[in-house]
Design a protein around this motif. Structure first.
Motif, mmCIF file in Angstrom:
data_model
loop_
_atom_site.group_PDB
_atom_site.id
_atom_site.type_symbol
_atom_site.label_atom_id
_atom_site.label_comp_id
_atom_site.label_asym_id
_atom_site.label_seq_id
_atom_site.Cartn_x
_atom_site.Cartn_y
_atom_site.Cartn_z
ATOM 1 N N LYS A 176 -28.193 0.341 45.339
ATOM 2 C CA LYS A 176 -28.728 1.293 44.351
ATOM 3 C C LYS A 176 -28.097 2.669 44.419
ATOM 4 C CE LYS A 176 -33.257 -0.504 43.349
ATOM 5 N NZ LYS A 176 -34.664 -0.379 43.637
ATOM 6 N N TYR A 177 -27.730 3.078 45.629
ATOM 7 C CA TYR A 177 -27.254 4.455 45.811
ATOM 8 C C TYR A 177 -25.771 4.609 45.505
ATOM 9 C CZ TYR A 177 -25.843 1.956 49.926
ATOM 10 O OH TYR A 177 -25.308 1.011 50.744
ATOM 11 N N CYS A 178 -25.063 3.494 45.284
ATOM 12 C CA CYS A 178 -23.594 3.539 45.299
ATOM 13 C C CYS A 178 -22.987 3.665 43.904
ATOM 14 C CB CYS A 178 -23.062 2.269 45.953
ATOM 15 S SG CYS A 178 -21.264 2.268 46.101
ATOM 16 N N GLY A 225 -15.490 -1.018 47.491
ATOM 17 C CA GLY A 225 -15.920 -2.398 47.512
ATOM 18 C C GLY A 225 -16.078 -2.982 48.927
ATOM 19 N N THR A 226 -16.095 -4.268 48.923
ATOM 20 C CA THR A 226 -16.254 -5.008 50.171
ATOM 21 C C THR A 226 -15.185 -6.106 50.210
ATOM 22 O OG1 THR A 226 -18.641 -4.643 49.956
ATOM 23 C CG2 THR A 226 -17.942 -6.228 51.611
ATOM 24 N N PRO A 227 -14.064 -5.836 50.879
ATOM 25 C CA PRO A 227 -12.957 -6.801 50.857
ATOM 26 C C PRO A 227 -13.361 -8.206 51.304
ATOM 27 C CG PRO A 227 -12.220 -4.712 51.746
ATOM 28 C CD PRO A 227 -13.697 -4.575 51.550
ATOM 29 N N ILE A 282 -18.573 -2.838 60.052
ATOM 30 C CA ILE A 282 -19.770 -3.635 59.749
ATOM 31 C C ILE A 282 -20.858 -2.592 59.534
ATOM 32 C CG2 ILE A 282 -21.406 -5.363 60.587
ATOM 33 C CD1 ILE A 282 -19.197 -6.370 62.485
ATOM 34 N N ASN A 283 -21.345 -2.476 58.299
ATOM 35 C CA ASN A 283 -22.129 -1.289 57.940
ATOM 36 C C ASN A 283 -23.608 -1.570 57.762
ATOM 37 O OD1 ASN A 283 -19.723 0.184 57.829
ATOM 38 N ND2 ASN A 283 -19.390 -0.377 55.687
ATOM 39 N N PRO A 284 -24.428 -1.085 58.675
ATOM 40 C CA PRO A 284 -25.873 -1.283 58.469
ATOM 41 C C PRO A 284 -26.427 -0.376 57.353
ATOM 42 C CG PRO A 284 -25.373 -0.569 60.743
ATOM 43 C CD PRO A 284 -24.126 -0.421 59.948
ATOM 44 N N GLN A 285 -25.937 0.837 57.250
ATOM 45 C CA GLN A 285 -26.487 1.937 56.414
ATOM 46 C C GLN A 285 -27.835 2.406 56.991
ATOM 47 O OE1 GLN A 285 -24.109 2.762 54.706
ATOM 48 N NE2 GLN A 285 -23.049 0.961 53.939
ATOM 49 N N THR A 286 -28.711 1.471 57.322
ATOM 50 C CA THR A 286 -29.947 1.769 58.039
ATOM 51 C C THR A 286 -30.331 0.510 58.810
ATOM 52 O OG1 THR A 286 -32.337 2.050 57.817
ATOM 53 C CG2 THR A 286 -31.222 1.208 55.904
ATOM 54 N N GLY A 296 -31.458 -2.134 47.557
ATOM 55 C CA GLY A 296 -30.664 -3.202 46.947
ATOM 56 C C GLY A 296 -29.661 -3.839 47.877
ATOM 57 N N ARG A 297 -29.895 -3.753 49.202
ATOM 58 C CA ARG A 297 -28.987 -4.438 50.146
ATOM 59 C C ARG A 297 -29.729 -5.647 50.698
ATOM 60 N NH1 ARG A 297 -24.143 -1.509 51.819
ATOM 61 N NH2 ARG A 297 -23.908 -2.728 53.713
ATOM 62 N N PHE A 298 -29.152 -6.797 50.435
ATOM 63 C CA PHE A 298 -29.884 -8.016 50.764
ATOM 64 C C PHE A 298 -29.440 -8.591 52.096
ATOM 65 C CE2 PHE A 298 -29.718 -7.550 46.133
ATOM 66 C CZ PHE A 298 -31.049 -7.183 45.975
ATOM 67 N N ALA A 321 -19.304 1.485 62.195
ATOM 68 C CA ALA A 321 -20.563 1.205 61.501
ATOM 69 C C ALA A 321 -20.952 2.425 60.677
ATOM 70 C CB ALA A 321 -21.651 0.898 62.532
ATOM 71 N N ASP A 322 -21.135 2.227 59.358
ATOM 72 C CA ASP A 322 -21.548 3.322 58.476
ATOM 73 C C ASP A 322 -23.069 3.408 58.402
ATOM 74 O OD1 ASP A 322 -18.941 3.851 57.736
ATOM 75 O OD2 ASP A 322 -19.130 3.079 55.687
ATOM 76 N N LEU A 323 -23.568 4.635 58.451
ATOM 77 C CA LEU A 323 -24.987 4.888 58.190
ATOM 78 C C LEU A 323 -25.095 5.885 57.041
ATOM 79 C CD1 LEU A 323 -26.500 5.545 61.753
ATOM 80 C CD2 LEU A 323 -26.578 3.416 60.423
HETATM 81 C C1 LIG Z 1 -16.898 2.372 49.693
HETATM 82 S S1 LIG Z 1 -18.321 2.113 50.611
HETATM 83 C C2 LIG Z 1 -17.780 0.563 51.240
HETATM 84 C C3 LIG Z 1 -18.613 -0.039 52.291
HETATM 85 C C4 LIG Z 1 -19.077 -1.460 52.139
HETATM 86 N N1 LIG Z 1 -18.935 -1.973 50.854
HETATM 87 C C5 LIG Z 1 -20.539 -1.511 52.517
HETATM 88 O O1 LIG Z 1 -21.368 -1.337 51.633
HETATM 89 O O2 LIG Z 1 -20.846 -1.717 53.682
HETATM 90 C C6 LIG Z 1 -18.139 3.177 52.017
HETATM 91 C C7 LIG Z 1 -19.397 3.838 52.492
HETATM 92 O O3 LIG Z 1 -19.794 4.874 51.641
HETATM 93 C C8 LIG Z 1 -21.149 5.176 51.926
HETATM 94 N N2 LIG Z 1 -21.829 5.456 50.644
HETATM 95 C C9 LIG Z 1 -21.806 4.741 49.516
HETATM 96 N N3 LIG Z 1 -22.566 5.336 48.564
HETATM 97 C C10 LIG Z 1 -23.078 6.472 49.129
HETATM 98 C C11 LIG Z 1 -23.947 7.506 48.675
HETATM 99 N N4 LIG Z 1 -24.440 7.522 47.442
HETATM 100 N N5 LIG Z 1 -24.239 8.500 49.525
HETATM 101 C C12 LIG Z 1 -23.740 8.516 50.793
HETATM 102 N N6 LIG Z 1 -22.931 7.560 51.262
HETATM 103 C C13 LIG Z 1 -22.608 6.546 50.451
HETATM 104 C C14 LIG Z 1 -21.748 3.981 52.629
HETATM 105 O O4 LIG Z 1 -22.089 4.341 53.946
HETATM 106 C C15 LIG Z 1 -20.622 2.978 52.587
HETATM 107 O O5 LIG Z 1 -20.617 2.171 53.729
#
Ligand SMILES: C[S@@+](CC[C@H](N)C(=O)[O-])C[C@H]1O[C@@H](n2cnc3c(N)ncnc32)[C@H](O)[C@@H]1O
Ligand code: SF4
Length: 485
Positions: A176-178, A225-227, A282-286, A296-298, A321-323
Motif C-alpha cells: 500500500k505504501y509503495c 520491484g522484486t527481481p 530479504i526485507n521484513p519492513q516490519t 498489503g504485504r502477504f 534487511a529493509d525496514l
Molecule cells: C524498491 S523497494 C524494493 C524492495 C522489495 N520489492 C521489497 O518490497 O522487499 C526498496 C525499499 O524501499 C522502501 N520503500 C518502499 N516504499 C516506501 C515508502 N513509501 N516509504 C519508505 N520506504 C519505502 C522499502 O523498505 C523497500 O524495501
C-alpha cells in the motif's frame, strides 16, 4: 498550506515542507483571500542590500521574517540566510524544530563530505552543520559518519570504473505504501520473457560501449520491484545471460534484491549463488504480522526467518534487511520489537527507511493516517543498532518523507554496500538498464552529472527497445567528451 514562490522559492519550499508535509507550491501571483493558510514572499532592493520579507499565515495566526542580505555575498550564502530566517519563523509559529534544519537536499552527507575534504575535523564538521545549517547534533553525527564511509570508498575507486543497475519491475502484489514503478507479476506474466530478452539486448549493447571505452565494472545491483518475482528459470536466463555478457568474476559486489519472502525459494537461492550473487536483500519492513497485512504485504515474520535460514544454507553471506519506520498501524513499541527480532537474525546490513508519502501510493489517499512516532523510531533505531555493532554507511532523504526524515543504511564493520555509496554519493557512473532505469554519467573531475532515461513501464520498454539502445549511445558520447571521467 500554499507557498507562493518567488526568489529562492525552491529552497524556501524545501524548508517549509519539513514543517508542512502537504505544502502546495505555486509560481502564480498571490490571490489574497485574507483567510488562506499561506506563505508569501517579497523582496525589496535597499541599494547595497536586499530585504527578504517572508510572511506565513496559519490557522488565523500570522508571523513574518525579515532578512537583510548584502548584495555582495554569494548566492549560496544569501540562500542560507533567507532559509534560516524562514526556519526560525516557522519554528516559532509551530513550536517545532525539524532536525535537519535548513539542510534540505537529498544528500546531506555530501555537504558533510565537502567539510571533511576541506580539512575540517569530524567534530568541526558536526559543529558547522549545527551552527550554520541548524542541523541537530544527532543528525549532524550521522551525516559525518556516512560522509566518512563515502570518502573511504572513494579512495578505493579507480577512475573509469562504473556500476550497473538492472531493473526488474515486477512484484507479487502491490504494497500500500509503495509507488515504485512495478507491475504485479500475475497480470503481467506474459511480459516477463520478452522483457528479459530486451534486457539482455540492452546489456549486450552497453557492454560493447563500455569495453571500447575501457571502463571497469565495479558493482552490479539487480533491483526492482522484486527481481525474485520471476521464476527460477527466468532468473537463470537473466543471470546466465549477464555472466556471458560481462566479466562478472572481477566485480567487487553483486547484489540481487530478493525483497519479498513470498518470492524466495531454495531453487532461486541456488541460482543466485551459482551465478556469483554475493549479496541479497530479504526485507521484513516490519516484524509485526498485523502491520504487514494492513499494508498489503502477504507474508509473516516467520516467513522472513525461514528465508534467512534458507539463504544462509545456500551460502549467501551478505544479507540486507529493509525496514520502514512509520508504517500505518505501527507504533514505537512494535518497532522496537521489530528491531530486536531483526538483529536476532543477524543481517550484515539493515536499512531503515522513514515512511514517504508518495503521491501515487494508496497511502497518500490515507492522508495523515500514518503512525505519528516516526522520528522516535528513527532515533531509537540509530541508538539501538549502534549498540548492536552496526555503523552508518550511507544515508539519503526523499521528498515527502514524514518530518523530512532520512533513510539510513547500517552495516556491520566492513560490510558497506558499495553500490549504495556509489549511487547515493554520486562517486561514479551508474549505467541503468531496463524499464525505469536512469543512467547517471558522472564526470569525476567536475562532479557534473548527465542523465539518460529509459521508458518507465515494461510494455513500453519492450516496444521501444530500439530507441532505448539508441539512447545508450549517449554513454559513448559522454566518455568521448570527458575522457578523464
Ligand atoms: C524498491 S523497494 C524494493 C524492495 C522489495 N520489492 C521489497 O518490497 O522487499 C526498496 C525499499 O524501499 C522502501 N520503500 C518502499 N516504499 C516506501 C515508502 N513509501 N516509504 C519508505 N520506504 C519505502 C522499502 O523498505 C523497500 O524495501
Ligand atoms: S515495496 Fe517492494 S514488493 Fe512492495 S510494491 Fe514496492 S517494490 Fe513491490
Amino acid at each position: 498550506m500554499r507557498l507562493y514562490r518567488k526568489e529562492f522559492g525552491y529552497e524556501i519550499e524545501n524548508v517549509a515542507r519539513s514543517f508542512f508535509p502537504y505544502l502546495e507550491a505555486t509560481d502564480e501571483d498571490i490571490v489574497e483571500s485574507g483567510t488562506e493558510d499561506c506563505i508569501t514572499q517579497e523582496v525589496r532592493d535597499l541599494g547595497s542590500s536586499l530585504e527578504y520579507y517572508v510572511r506565513c499565515r496559519y490557522k488565523g495566526i500570522e508571523k513574518s521574517s525579515m532578512t537583510l542580505v548584502p548584495k555582495d555575498i554569494s548566492v549560496n550564502e544569501k540562500e542560507l540566510k533567507v532559509c534560516r530566517g524562514v526556519y526560525d519563523m516557522l519554528s516559532d509559529l509551530l513550536g517545532k524544530a525539524p532536525p535537519w534544519g535548513v539542510l534540505t537536499g537529498v544528500r546531506p552527507a555530501k555537504r558533510a563530505a565537502e567539510m571533511l575534504m576541506s580539512g575540517l575535523s569530524e567534530n568541526e564538521s558536526i559543529s558547522k552543520l549545527q551552527r550554520d545549517w541548524y542541523v541537530s547534533r544527532e543528525k549532524a553525527e550521522i551525516a559525518v559518519e556516512s560522509a566518512g564511509a563515502s570518502i573511504r570508498t572513494k579512495k578505493l575507486t579507480h577512475p573509469g570504473s562504473f556500476s550497473l543497475y538492472v531493473s526488474i519491475p515486477f512484484c507479487p502484489s502491490r504494497c500500500k505504501y509503495c509507488s515504485f514503478v512495478s507491475k504485479t507479476i500475475g497480470s503481467s506474466y506474459s511480459l516477463v520473457d520478452p522483457y528479459i530478452d530486451c534486457l539482455l539486448r540492452e546489456l549486450t549493447y552497453v557492454q560493447q560501449i563500455v569495453s571500447c571505452r575501457d571502463l571497469k565494472l565495479e558493482t552490479v545491483y539487480v533491483g526492482g520491484g522484486t527481481p525474485t518475482s520471476v521464476s527460477a528459470e527466468q532468473l537463470e536466463t537473466l543471470l546466465k545471460g549477464m555472466t556471458g555478457i560481462f566479466d562478472l568474476d572481477s566485480v567487487r559486489e553483486f547484489t540481487v534484491e530478493a525483497g519479498r519472502p513470498d518470492t524466495i525459494t531454495e531453487e532461486k537461492l541456488k541460482v543466485l549463488k551459482e551465478y556469483g550473487v554475493d549479496r541479497i536483500s530479504i526485507n521484513p519492513q516490519t516484524g509485526n504480522d498485523r502491520v504487514l497485512r494492513e499494508n498489503g504485504r502477504f507474508h509473516t515474520a516467520k516467513d522472513i526467518e525461514n528465508c534467512f535460514a534458507a539463504a544462509r544454507r545456500a551460502g549467501i553471506e551478505n544479507i540486507n534487511a529493509d525496514l520502514i519506520a512509520g508504517l500505518a498501524g505501527d507504533d514505537l513499541e512494535s518497532f522496537k520489537r521489530t528491531l530486536s527480532w531483526l538483529c536476532s537474525l543477524d543481517p550484515e546490513n539493515i536499512t531503515v527507511h522513514s515512511l514517504t508519502r508518495k503521491r501515487a501510493a494508496t497511502l497518500r489517499e490515507l492522508g495523515e493516517g500514518a503512525c505519528p512516532d516516526v522520528e522516535k523510531m528513527v532515533d531509537y533505531s540509530r541508538c539501538f543498532l549502534r549498540e548492536k555493532g552496526y555503523g552508518v554507511y550511507y544515508m539519503y532523504r526523499q521528498k515527502g518523507t514524514v518530518d523530512g526524515l532520512e533513510n539510513t543504511g547500517y552495516c556491520k564493520e566492513g560490510r558497506e554496500c558499495l553500490y549504495n555509496i556509489f549511487i547515493m554519493d554520486e562517486l561514479h557512473t551508474i549505467v541503468s538498464c531496463g524499464a525505469g532505469g536512469v543512467t547517471k554519467l558522472v564526470d569525476q573531475s567536475s562532479g557534473k552529472i548527465s542523465r539518460v532515461t529509459n521508458y518507465k513501464y515494461p510494455a513500453e520498454y519492450i516496444d521501444g527497445i530500439e530507441s532505448m539502445l539508441e539512447r545508450k549511445d549517449k554513454i559513448d558520447v559522454f566518455y568521448a567528451e570527458h575522457p578523464e571521467a
